[in-house]
Design an enzyme around this catalytic site. Structure first.
Site, short mmCIF file in Angstrom:
data_model
loop_
_atom_site.label_atom_id
_atom_site.label_comp_id
_atom_site.label_asym_id
_atom_site.label_seq_id
_atom_site.Cartn_x
_atom_site.Cartn_y
_atom_site.Cartn_z
N ALA A 29 6.20 3.02 4.43
CA ALA A 29 5.90 4.46 4.37
C ALA A 29 6.73 5.21 5.41
O ALA A 29 7.27 6.29 5.13
CB ALA A 29 4.41 4.69 4.59
N HIS A 40 0.86 -1.18 0.00
CA HIS A 40 0.00 0.00 0.00
C HIS A 40 0.89 1.23 0.00
O HIS A 40 1.83 1.31 0.80
CB HIS A 40 -0.80 0.05 1.32
CG HIS A 40 -2.03 -0.77 1.32
ND1 HIS A 40 -3.27 -0.23 1.22
CD2 HIS A 40 -2.21 -2.10 1.43
CE1 HIS A 40 -4.19 -1.19 1.26
NE2 HIS A 40 -3.57 -2.34 1.40
N ARG A 46 5.42 -4.89 -5.29
CA ARG A 46 6.66 -4.41 -4.67
C ARG A 46 7.82 -4.42 -5.65
O ARG A 46 8.74 -3.61 -5.56
CB ARG A 46 7.02 -5.28 -3.46
CG ARG A 46 6.22 -4.92 -2.24
CD ARG A 46 6.67 -5.77 -1.07
NE ARG A 46 7.80 -5.19 -0.41
CZ ARG A 46 7.76 -4.64 0.81
NH1 ARG A 46 6.65 -4.62 1.49
NH2 ARG A 46 8.83 -4.13 1.35
N TYR A 52 -6.10 -6.94 -2.30
CA TYR A 52 -6.12 -5.79 -3.22
C TYR A 52 -5.43 -6.11 -4.54
O TYR A 52 -4.67 -7.06 -4.64
CB TYR A 52 -5.52 -4.55 -2.57
CG TYR A 52 -4.12 -4.66 -1.97
CD1 TYR A 52 -3.95 -4.98 -0.64
CD2 TYR A 52 -2.98 -4.38 -2.73
CE1 TYR A 52 -2.68 -5.03 -0.06
CE2 TYR A 52 -1.70 -4.41 -2.16
CZ TYR A 52 -1.57 -4.75 -0.82
OH TYR A 52 -0.31 -4.80 -0.25
C1 LIG Z 1 3.90 -9.06 5.41
C2 LIG Z 1 4.32 -7.62 5.30
C3 LIG Z 1 3.50 -6.71 4.62
C4 LIG Z 1 3.86 -5.34 4.55
N1 LIG Z 1 3.05 -4.46 3.87
C5 LIG Z 1 3.39 -3.13 3.85
C6 LIG Z 1 2.56 -2.16 3.19
O1 LIG Z 1 1.52 -2.47 2.60
N2 LIG Z 1 2.94 -0.84 3.22
C7 LIG Z 1 4.10 -0.44 3.84
O2 LIG Z 1 4.40 0.78 3.84
N3 LIG Z 1 4.90 -1.34 4.47
C8 LIG Z 1 4.59 -2.66 4.49
N4 LIG Z 1 5.40 -3.56 5.09
C9 LIG Z 1 6.61 -3.06 5.82
C10 LIG Z 1 7.76 -2.77 4.89
O3 LIG Z 1 8.04 -3.88 4.06
C11 LIG Z 1 9.01 -2.45 5.71
O4 LIG Z 1 8.67 -1.62 6.79
C12 LIG Z 1 10.04 -1.74 4.81
O5 LIG Z 1 10.51 -2.62 3.82
C13 LIG Z 1 11.19 -1.18 5.64
O6 LIG Z 1 12.06 -0.48 4.79
P1 LIG Z 1 13.62 -0.36 5.15
O7 LIG Z 1 14.24 0.42 4.06
O8 LIG Z 1 13.78 0.07 6.54
O9 LIG Z 1 14.14 -1.87 5.12
P2 LIG Z 1 14.14 -2.90 3.91
O10 LIG Z 1 13.22 -2.47 2.83
O11 LIG Z 1 13.94 -4.24 4.54
O12 LIG Z 1 15.61 -2.80 3.32
C14 LIG Z 1 16.76 -3.20 4.05
C15 LIG Z 1 17.85 -3.48 3.04
O13 LIG Z 1 19.09 -3.64 3.73
C16 LIG Z 1 19.79 -4.75 3.22
N5 LIG Z 1 20.69 -5.24 4.28
C17 LIG Z 1 20.34 -5.85 5.44
N6 LIG Z 1 21.45 -6.14 6.17
C18 LIG Z 1 22.51 -5.67 5.46
C19 LIG Z 1 23.92 -5.66 5.70
N7 LIG Z 1 24.47 -6.21 6.81
N8 LIG Z 1 24.74 -5.10 4.77
C20 LIG Z 1 24.21 -4.54 3.62
N9 LIG Z 1 22.88 -4.54 3.33
C21 LIG Z 1 22.03 -5.09 4.25
C22 LIG Z 1 18.68 -5.73 2.86
O14 LIG Z 1 19.10 -6.73 1.93
C23 LIG Z 1 17.62 -4.78 2.28
O15 LIG Z 1 17.81 -4.56 0.90
C24 LIG Z 1 5.08 -4.92 5.15
C25 LIG Z 1 5.91 -5.85 5.80
C26 LIG Z 1 5.55 -7.18 5.86
C27 LIG Z 1 6.46 -8.17 6.56
#
Ligand SMILES: Cc1cc2nc3c(=O)[nH]c(=O)nc-3n(C[C@H](O)[C@H](O)[C@H](O)COP(=O)(O)OP(=O)(O)OC[C@H]3O[C@@H](n4cnc5c(N)ncnc54)[C@H](O)[C@@H]3O)c2cc1C
Length: 382
Positions: A308, A49, A110, A215
């Protein structure tokens, strides 16, 4: 060091928040290097979303039009009782929400989001297969060490490495995220399996102990997607994601409305995700190191706001760094002062899982209307 391009910025993680902060800093004249552990960015077969608070950031990054072209723009969000199907909330999205909030509400694949976000960063500065394993601060900056034996130097480090963050572990010590006792099943199914049946645009079916959110993720409505929340007291595996069993999945939804039974009847592949979270945590920064997204505040996905919040964090961090390439300490304090309260509130609502269940008690404006670019800034200590 006064030129922005002289500042050595390392971003760990090319996920949602990492790519967002990289592209927004690039727009400001910085030249961040991004280190991502995966050898190849493989799009996840799932939906997400994107509410107006985040689509306005995607617009600033320059990728919103592309997402509008490929994603679905739901006409409404429905909440329905799991068995009778009684509608308990009907929240209008589409043009009405876009006019009200100044940016559209989308539901997208995604993979499509990842392609656009990764494409927005300078490809010469995106380093794949670089898993961070250590960091050491010295007089000349911070040295990042990677699993392949290489190192990199940076003046500031942005930890955007998700729920299992190594940056967080280095700052705060080892601490596993909390398994919430719930599993999320996720699957996308081609609509040509349903003999012309049309599902509503975006519906959450609520049972007292479980739920399923359904959705479309493509503009042509060629795929329907769902994500569930189902109790599972003990996590059965070492890995946090594994291929599930479609029949077992269907068993969890026995007694649900016929519409849900029809949807699940065509599932032949499903992924089971452990739902993880952590309690609100204050140490988002130390010296030249700062974190954002799930590294700081992983939450249950029940509001669809985890990604988000990561993207809002990215935009606020870029805004606070702004034009002051020398005083990162002040920038990080300003960023934290403007993000901790909001993300803790979203974590709280996500944990409770009652967001948008009933018409009478739902007011999503505080989430959707938030504009990270114009929100008046709170000063640290206020
Ligand atoms: C079932 C489910 C449904 C969801 N639905 C939604 C939704 O509808 N809307 C929404 O807004 N959010 C949703 N989320 C939440 C969302 O996916 C996360 O909150 C979001 O991806 C977090 O973003 P981020 O950039 O913090 O981490 P991430 O997107 O997880 O990115 C972290 C990155 O760091 C990399 N990484 C990790 N460790 C290392 C390391 N040691 N060295 C180098 N790279 C590393 C990983 O490979 C990854 O690419 C959902 C989550 C789940 C589990």
């Amino acid at each position: 060091m006064s030129e922005k391009s002289d500042v050595r910025i390392a971003i760990v993680g090319a996920g949602l928040g990492g790519c967002a902060v990289a592209s927004l800093l690039q727009q400001q004249g910085y030249t961040p290097e991004i280190y991502e552990q995966t050898p190849q960015i493989t799009p996840l077969g799932a939906g997400i979303h994107l509410s107006p608070n985040v689509t306005r950031v995607l617009d600033r990054i320059g990728i919103l039009d592309a997402l509008v072209a490929v994603g679905s723009r739901p006409r409404e969000w429905l909440s329905r009782d799991w068995d009778t199907g009684k509608v308990t909330l009907d929240y209008t999205l589409g043009d009405v929400a876009e006019e009200k909030f100044g940016s559209p509400y989308l539901t997208v694949h995604r993979g499509d989001l990842a392609v656009e976000l990764v494409g927005a960063v300078d490809q010469q500065r995106l380093h794949l297969d670089k898993k961070l394993v250590g960091m050491e601060k010295g007089a000349g900056g911070t040295t990042l060490s990677f699993q392949d034996g290489t190192t990199a130097e940076a003046d500031i480090v942005i930890g955007a490495d998700g729920v299992h963050s190594k940056v967080r572990e280095i700052l705060a010590g080892p601490e596993e995220p909390i398994y919430t006792g719930h599993v999320a099943h996720r699957a996308m199914i081609p609509m040509d399996r349903y003999n012309g049946h049309i599902f509503d645009d975006d519906t959450k079916w609520w049972h007292p102990e479980s739920h399923i959110v359904v959705y479309y993720i493509k503009a042509d409505r060629s795929y329907i997607y769902f994500v569930t929340g189902v109790p599972e007291p003990d996590w059965p595996r070492e890995e946090w994601v594994y291929d599930g069993d479609p029949n077992e999945l269907r068993g969890h939804f026995d007694g649900y409305h016929d519409e849900v039974q029809l949807l699940l009847s065509q599932v032949d592949k499903v992924l089971n995700w452990a739902i993880l979270e952590r309690k609100p945590f204050e140490l988002w920064s130390e010296g030249p190191i700062v974190m954002l997204g799930d590294a700081c505040h992983p939450m249950k996905p029940h509001m669809g706001q985890g990604g988000a919040m990561a993207i809002e964090d990215a935009a606020m961090l870029a805004r606070c760094i702004g034009d002051q390439p020398t005083d990162f300490d002040a920038a990080f304090r300003l960023y934290i002062a403007n993000r901790q309260e909001r993300t803790a509130k979203v974590q709280h609502y996500s944990h409770n899982n009652d967001w948008l269940q009933y018409q009478e008690t739902s007011d999503p404006d505080w989430v959707f209307a938030y504009d990270v670019f114009t929100e008046p800034l709170v000063q640290p200590g206020d």
